[in-house]
Design an enzyme around this catalytic site. Structure first.
Site, short mmCIF file in Angstrom:
data_model
loop_
_atom_site.label_atom_id
_atom_site.label_comp_id
_atom_site.label_asym_id
_atom_site.label_seq_id
_atom_site.Cartn_x
_atom_site.Cartn_y
_atom_site.Cartn_z
CE LYS A 1 -3.97 -2.17 2.14
NZ LYS A 1 -4.89 -2.23 3.29
CG ASP B 1 -8.02 -0.07 3.50
OD1 ASP B 1 -8.74 -0.85 2.86
OD2 ASP B 1 -6.78 -0.15 3.53
#
Ligand code: ATR
Length: 280
Positions: free
Chosen positions: A66, A102
Protein backbone atom coordinates in the site's frame (compact mmCIF):
# COMPACT_ATOMS: atom_id res chain seq x y z
CA UNK A 1 -8.89 -3.18 -25.43
CA UNK A 2 -11.09 -4.58 -22.64
CA UNK A 3 -10.76 -3.11 -19.19
CA UNK A 4 -9.10 -5.23 -16.54
CA UNK A 5 -9.20 -4.94 -12.78
CA UNK A 6 -7.40 -6.82 -10.06
CA UNK A 7 -5.88 -6.96 -6.61
CA UNK A 8 -2.10 -6.83 -6.12
CA UNK A 9 -0.54 -8.25 -2.98
CA UNK A 10 1.91 -10.78 -1.63
CA UNK A 11 0.64 -13.32 -0.81
CA UNK A 12 -2.69 -12.76 -2.54
CA UNK A 13 -3.96 -16.20 -3.58
CA UNK A 14 -6.46 -16.33 -0.71
CA UNK A 15 -7.81 -12.83 -1.26
CA UNK A 16 -11.62 -12.63 -1.15
CA UNK A 17 -11.63 -9.55 -3.41
CA UNK A 18 -12.13 -11.43 -6.73
CA UNK A 19 -15.19 -13.17 -5.24
CA UNK A 20 -16.56 -9.88 -3.88
CA UNK A 21 -16.10 -7.97 -7.15
CA UNK A 22 -17.62 -10.84 -9.16
CA UNK A 23 -20.70 -10.65 -6.93
CA UNK A 24 -20.90 -6.85 -7.34
CA UNK A 25 -20.66 -7.30 -11.12
CA UNK A 26 -23.43 -9.90 -11.14
CA UNK A 27 -25.64 -7.69 -9.02
CA UNK A 28 -25.13 -4.52 -11.08
CA UNK A 29 -25.04 -6.18 -14.50
CA UNK A 30 -21.50 -4.92 -15.15
CA UNK A 31 -19.10 -7.44 -16.73
CA UNK A 32 -16.20 -7.42 -14.29
CA UNK A 33 -12.81 -8.89 -15.22
CA UNK A 34 -10.96 -8.95 -11.87
CA UNK A 35 -8.01 -11.19 -10.94
CA UNK A 36 -5.60 -11.67 -8.04
CA UNK A 37 -2.03 -10.78 -9.04
CA UNK A 38 0.87 -11.80 -6.82
CA UNK A 39 3.74 -9.32 -6.77
CA UNK A 40 6.52 -8.83 -4.23
CA UNK A 41 7.53 -5.23 -3.44
CA UNK A 42 10.49 -5.70 -5.79
CA UNK A 43 8.24 -6.89 -8.64
CA UNK A 44 5.37 -4.48 -8.05
CA UNK A 45 6.35 -1.56 -10.32
CA UNK A 46 6.97 -3.80 -13.33
CA UNK A 47 3.90 -5.92 -12.66
CA UNK A 48 1.70 -2.83 -12.50
CA UNK A 49 3.19 -1.43 -15.73
CA UNK A 50 2.49 -4.75 -17.51
CA UNK A 51 -1.06 -4.69 -16.13
CA UNK A 52 -1.58 -1.14 -17.47
CA UNK A 53 -0.22 -2.16 -20.90
CA UNK A 54 -2.83 -4.91 -21.10
CA UNK A 55 -5.74 -2.59 -20.33
CA UNK A 56 -5.55 -2.45 -16.54
CA UNK A 57 -8.08 0.23 -15.59
CA UNK A 58 -8.11 -0.14 -11.82
CA UNK A 59 -6.59 -2.16 -9.02
CA UNK A 60 -6.89 -2.83 -5.35
CA UNK A 61 -3.66 -2.95 -3.40
CA UNK A 62 -3.18 -5.06 -0.32
CA UNK A 63 -0.36 -6.22 1.94
CA UNK A 64 2.48 -5.32 1.76
CA UNK A 65 2.21 -2.88 -1.17
CA UNK A 66 0.00 0.00 0.00
CA UNK A 67 2.80 2.44 0.71
CA UNK A 68 4.64 1.45 -2.50
CA UNK A 69 1.42 2.11 -4.44
CA UNK A 70 1.14 5.54 -2.86
CA UNK A 71 4.69 6.35 -3.99
CA UNK A 72 4.01 5.60 -7.65
CA UNK A 73 0.77 7.55 -8.03
CA UNK A 74 0.80 10.81 -9.96
CA UNK A 75 -1.97 12.20 -7.83
CA UNK A 76 -3.94 10.97 -4.83
CA UNK A 77 -7.09 11.87 -2.94
CA UNK A 78 -6.81 13.86 0.26
CA UNK A 79 -7.67 10.81 2.39
CA UNK A 80 -4.91 8.80 0.65
CA UNK A 81 -2.46 11.65 1.17
CA UNK A 82 -3.19 11.72 4.88
CA UNK A 83 -2.87 7.94 5.03
CA UNK A 84 0.37 7.87 3.02
CA UNK A 85 -1.03 4.62 1.65
CA UNK A 86 -3.18 3.66 -1.33
CA UNK A 87 -5.52 0.67 -1.61
CA UNK A 88 -7.29 1.70 -4.83
CA UNK A 89 -5.73 2.69 -8.15
CA UNK A 90 -7.67 4.29 -11.00
CA UNK A 91 -6.05 4.55 -14.44
CA UNK A 92 -6.21 8.10 -15.69
CA UNK A 93 -4.76 8.32 -19.21
CA UNK A 94 -1.14 7.26 -18.77
CA UNK A 95 -1.00 7.80 -15.02
CA UNK A 96 -2.32 6.27 -11.83
CA UNK A 97 -4.67 8.12 -9.52
CA UNK A 98 -4.62 6.78 -5.94
CA UNK A 99 -7.34 6.58 -3.33
CA UNK A 100 -7.69 4.86 0.02
CA UNK A 101 -11.11 3.35 0.71
CA UNK A 102 -10.09 1.35 3.81
CA UNK A 103 -11.10 3.99 6.32
CA UNK A 104 -14.43 4.71 4.65
CA UNK A 105 -15.03 0.96 4.56
CA UNK A 106 -14.31 0.60 8.26
CA UNK A 107 -16.46 3.56 9.29
CA UNK A 108 -19.33 2.38 7.13
CA UNK A 109 -19.15 -1.08 8.65
CA UNK A 110 -18.97 0.19 12.24
CA UNK A 111 -21.64 2.87 11.95
CA UNK A 112 -23.92 1.22 9.41
CA UNK A 113 -23.78 -2.54 9.88
CA UNK A 114 -22.91 -2.50 13.59
CA UNK A 115 -24.76 0.74 14.50
CA UNK A 116 -21.87 2.15 16.58
CA UNK A 117 -21.82 5.85 17.33
CA UNK A 118 -18.15 6.77 16.92
CA UNK A 119 -18.47 10.38 18.02
CA UNK A 120 -16.20 11.44 20.86
CA UNK A 121 -14.91 7.91 21.41
CA UNK A 122 -11.54 7.87 23.10
CA UNK A 123 -9.65 5.68 20.65
CA UNK A 124 -6.56 3.49 20.68
CA UNK A 125 -4.94 2.50 17.38
CA UNK A 126 -2.40 -0.31 17.68
CA UNK A 127 -0.10 -0.31 14.65
CA UNK A 128 1.28 2.27 12.26
CA UNK A 129 1.65 0.30 9.03
CA UNK A 130 -0.46 0.44 5.90
CA UNK A 131 -3.64 -0.73 7.60
CA UNK A 132 -3.42 1.78 10.45
CA UNK A 133 -2.59 4.59 8.04
CA UNK A 134 -5.62 3.80 5.93
CA UNK A 135 -8.14 4.01 8.76
CA UNK A 136 -6.74 6.78 10.99
CA UNK A 137 -7.76 9.82 8.86
CA UNK A 138 -11.31 8.58 8.37
CA UNK A 139 -11.78 7.74 12.04
CA UNK A 140 -10.80 11.32 12.85
CA UNK A 141 -13.21 12.65 10.22
CA UNK A 142 -15.94 10.42 11.69
CA UNK A 143 -15.67 12.43 14.90
CA UNK A 144 -13.84 10.19 17.33
CA UNK A 145 -12.35 11.91 20.37
CA UNK A 146 -8.66 11.74 21.19
CA UNK A 147 -6.66 9.21 19.19
CA UNK A 148 -3.73 7.43 20.84
CA UNK A 149 -1.37 5.56 18.52
CA UNK A 150 1.13 2.90 19.59
CA UNK A 151 3.41 0.78 17.46
CA UNK A 152 6.29 -1.66 17.96
CA UNK A 153 8.53 0.70 15.96
CA UNK A 154 8.04 4.17 17.52
CA UNK A 155 9.42 6.02 14.48
CA UNK A 156 6.47 4.80 12.45
CA UNK A 157 4.08 6.08 15.14
CA UNK A 158 5.69 9.50 14.93
CA UNK A 159 5.54 9.54 11.13
CA UNK A 160 1.83 8.70 11.20
CA UNK A 161 1.07 11.29 13.87
CA UNK A 162 2.93 13.91 11.81
CA UNK A 163 1.04 13.19 8.62
CA UNK A 164 -2.32 13.24 10.44
CA UNK A 165 -1.49 16.75 11.51
CA UNK A 166 -3.83 17.21 14.48
CA UNK A 167 -1.60 17.85 17.48
CA UNK A 168 -3.63 18.05 20.66
CA UNK A 169 -6.01 15.38 19.40
CA UNK A 170 -3.61 12.71 18.11
CA UNK A 171 -1.10 11.36 20.63
CA UNK A 172 1.90 9.10 19.99
CA UNK A 173 2.62 6.68 22.82
CA UNK A 174 5.00 3.78 23.43
CA UNK A 175 3.73 0.22 23.72
CA UNK A 176 5.30 0.17 27.19
CA UNK A 177 3.04 3.07 28.20
CA UNK A 178 -0.20 1.20 27.52
CA UNK A 179 -0.78 0.26 31.16
CA UNK A 180 -1.05 3.92 32.11
CA UNK A 181 -3.47 4.99 29.40
CA UNK A 182 -6.71 3.84 30.99
CA UNK A 183 -9.79 2.50 29.24
CA UNK A 184 -10.70 3.19 25.62
CA UNK A 185 -14.12 3.43 23.97
CA UNK A 186 -12.69 2.10 20.73
CA UNK A 187 -9.60 -0.12 20.42
CA UNK A 188 -8.42 -1.00 16.93
CA UNK A 189 -5.83 -3.68 16.27
CA UNK A 190 -4.16 -2.75 12.97
CA UNK A 191 -1.02 -4.86 13.42
CA UNK A 192 -0.24 -7.95 11.44
CA UNK A 193 1.16 -9.59 14.59
CA UNK A 194 -1.85 -11.80 15.15
CA UNK A 195 -1.79 -13.09 11.58
CA UNK A 196 0.95 -15.37 12.91
CA UNK A 197 -1.11 -16.06 16.03
CA UNK A 198 1.20 -13.98 18.25
CA UNK A 199 -0.63 -11.39 20.27
CA UNK A 200 1.61 -8.89 22.03
CA UNK A 201 0.81 -8.68 25.74
CA UNK A 202 -1.68 -5.84 26.32
CA UNK A 203 -2.81 -4.66 29.75
CA UNK A 204 -6.39 -5.60 30.62
CA UNK A 205 -7.03 -1.98 31.67
CA UNK A 206 -7.41 -0.96 28.00
CA UNK A 207 -10.83 -2.54 27.63
CA UNK A 208 -14.00 -2.34 29.65
CA UNK A 209 -17.75 -2.38 29.31
CA UNK A 210 -17.80 0.63 26.99
CA UNK A 211 -15.13 -0.66 24.64
CA UNK A 212 -15.69 -1.62 21.05
CA UNK A 213 -12.73 -3.83 20.07
CA UNK A 214 -12.02 -3.97 16.36
CA UNK A 215 -9.49 -6.06 14.48
CA UNK A 216 -8.84 -5.09 10.87
CA UNK A 217 -8.15 -8.77 10.09
CA UNK A 218 -10.80 -11.43 9.68
CA UNK A 219 -10.94 -15.18 10.10
CA UNK A 220 -8.35 -16.87 12.28
CA UNK A 221 -6.14 -13.79 12.39
CA UNK A 222 -8.83 -11.76 14.13
CA UNK A 223 -9.46 -14.26 16.90
CA UNK A 224 -6.54 -13.62 19.33
CA UNK A 225 -7.23 -9.88 19.77
CA UNK A 226 -11.02 -10.13 19.77
CA UNK A 227 -11.15 -13.04 22.19
CA UNK A 228 -8.67 -11.24 24.44
CA UNK A 229 -10.96 -8.17 24.39
CA UNK A 230 -14.08 -10.22 25.06
CA UNK A 231 -12.37 -12.02 27.92
CA UNK A 232 -11.72 -8.62 29.49
CA UNK A 233 -15.30 -7.50 29.11
CA UNK A 234 -15.37 -5.46 25.90
CA UNK A 235 -18.85 -4.46 24.77
CA UNK A 236 -18.31 -5.23 21.10
CA UNK A 237 -15.84 -7.37 19.18
CA UNK A 238 -15.81 -6.76 15.45
CA UNK A 239 -13.51 -8.26 12.85
CA UNK A 240 -12.48 -6.75 9.51
CA UNK A 241 -14.73 -8.77 7.22
CA UNK A 242 -17.34 -6.04 6.94
CA UNK A 243 -14.63 -3.45 6.32
CA UNK A 244 -13.24 -5.64 3.53
CA UNK A 245 -16.62 -5.79 1.81
CA UNK A 246 -17.30 -2.07 2.30
CA UNK A 247 -13.89 -0.92 1.03
CA UNK A 248 -14.46 -3.13 -2.02
CA UNK A 249 -17.81 -1.46 -2.63
CA UNK A 250 -16.15 1.97 -2.40
CA UNK A 251 -13.52 0.89 -4.93
CA UNK A 252 -16.20 -0.58 -7.21
CA UNK A 253 -18.08 2.72 -7.10
CA UNK A 254 -14.92 4.63 -8.05
CA UNK A 255 -14.35 2.41 -11.10
CA UNK A 256 -17.88 1.77 -12.32
CA UNK A 257 -19.91 4.69 -11.00
CA UNK A 258 -22.40 2.46 -9.13
CA UNK A 259 -22.33 1.55 -5.44
CA UNK A 260 -23.33 -2.09 -5.05
CA UNK A 261 -25.36 -3.47 -2.17
CA UNK A 262 -23.05 -5.27 0.27
CA UNK A 263 -25.45 -7.28 2.43
CA UNK A 264 -25.67 -10.43 0.36
CA UNK A 265 -21.93 -10.94 -0.14
CA UNK A 266 -21.28 -10.02 3.49
CA UNK A 267 -23.78 -12.66 4.61
CA UNK A 268 -22.25 -15.24 2.32
CA UNK A 269 -18.70 -14.59 3.50
CA UNK A 270 -19.75 -14.32 7.15
CA UNK A 271 -21.18 -17.80 6.98
CA UNK A 272 -17.72 -19.04 6.02
CA UNK A 273 -15.66 -16.80 8.33
CA UNK A 274 -17.64 -17.04 11.49
CA UNK A 275 -15.15 -15.63 13.90
CA UNK A 276 -16.58 -14.10 17.03
CA UNK A 277 -18.30 -10.91 16.01
CA UNK A 278 -20.66 -9.36 18.46
CA UNK A 279 -22.12 -5.90 18.57
CA UNK A 280 -25.13 -5.39 20.74
P1 ATR B 1 -0.45 -3.56 7.27
O1 ATR B 1 -0.73 -3.04 5.88
O2 ATR B 1 -1.22 -4.79 7.64
O3 ATR B 1 -0.56 -2.50 8.32
P2 ATR B 1 2.40 -3.33 7.50
O4 ATR B 1 2.42 -2.02 6.82
O5 ATR B 1 3.47 -4.33 7.23
O6 ATR B 1 1.06 -4.10 7.21
O7 ATR B 1 2.30 -3.07 9.07
C1 ATR B 1 2.25 -4.13 9.97
C2 ATR B 1 1.95 -3.57 11.35
O8 ATR B 1 1.95 -4.65 12.29
C3 ATR B 1 3.02 -2.59 11.83
O9 ATR B 1 2.40 -1.68 12.69
C4 ATR B 1 3.95 -3.53 12.58
O10 ATR B 1 4.78 -2.90 13.52
P3 ATR B 1 6.20 -2.30 13.04
O11 ATR B 1 5.90 -0.98 12.37
O12 ATR B 1 6.96 -2.16 14.31
O13 ATR B 1 6.79 -3.31 12.10
C5 ATR B 1 2.96 -4.41 13.28
N1 ATR B 1 3.52 -5.70 13.71
C6 ATR B 1 3.85 -6.75 12.92
N2 ATR B 1 4.28 -7.79 13.66
C7 ATR B 1 4.24 -7.39 14.97
C8 ATR B 1 4.54 -8.00 16.24
N3 ATR B 1 4.98 -9.26 16.30
N4 ATR B 1 4.35 -7.27 17.37
C9 ATR B 1 3.87 -6.01 17.30
N5 ATR B 1 3.57 -5.37 16.14
C10 ATR B 1 3.74 -6.04 14.99
Amino acid sequence: MSRHYGVFGHPVAHSLSPRIHAEFGRQTGIAVDYAAIDATPEQFTDALAAFADKGGAGANITLPLKQAAFALCDDVTERARRAGAVNTLVRNGDTWHGDNTDGAGLVRDLTGRHALDLRARRTLLIGAGGGARGVAPTLLEAGIGDLFIVNRTPERTDALVDILGEPGRVHPRYLNDLAGLGEFDLSVNATSATRDGRLPAFPASLVGRRTAAVDLSYGEAAIPFLSWARAHGSHDAIDGLGMLVEQAAESFARWHGVRPDTDSIYGELRARHNALVTAD
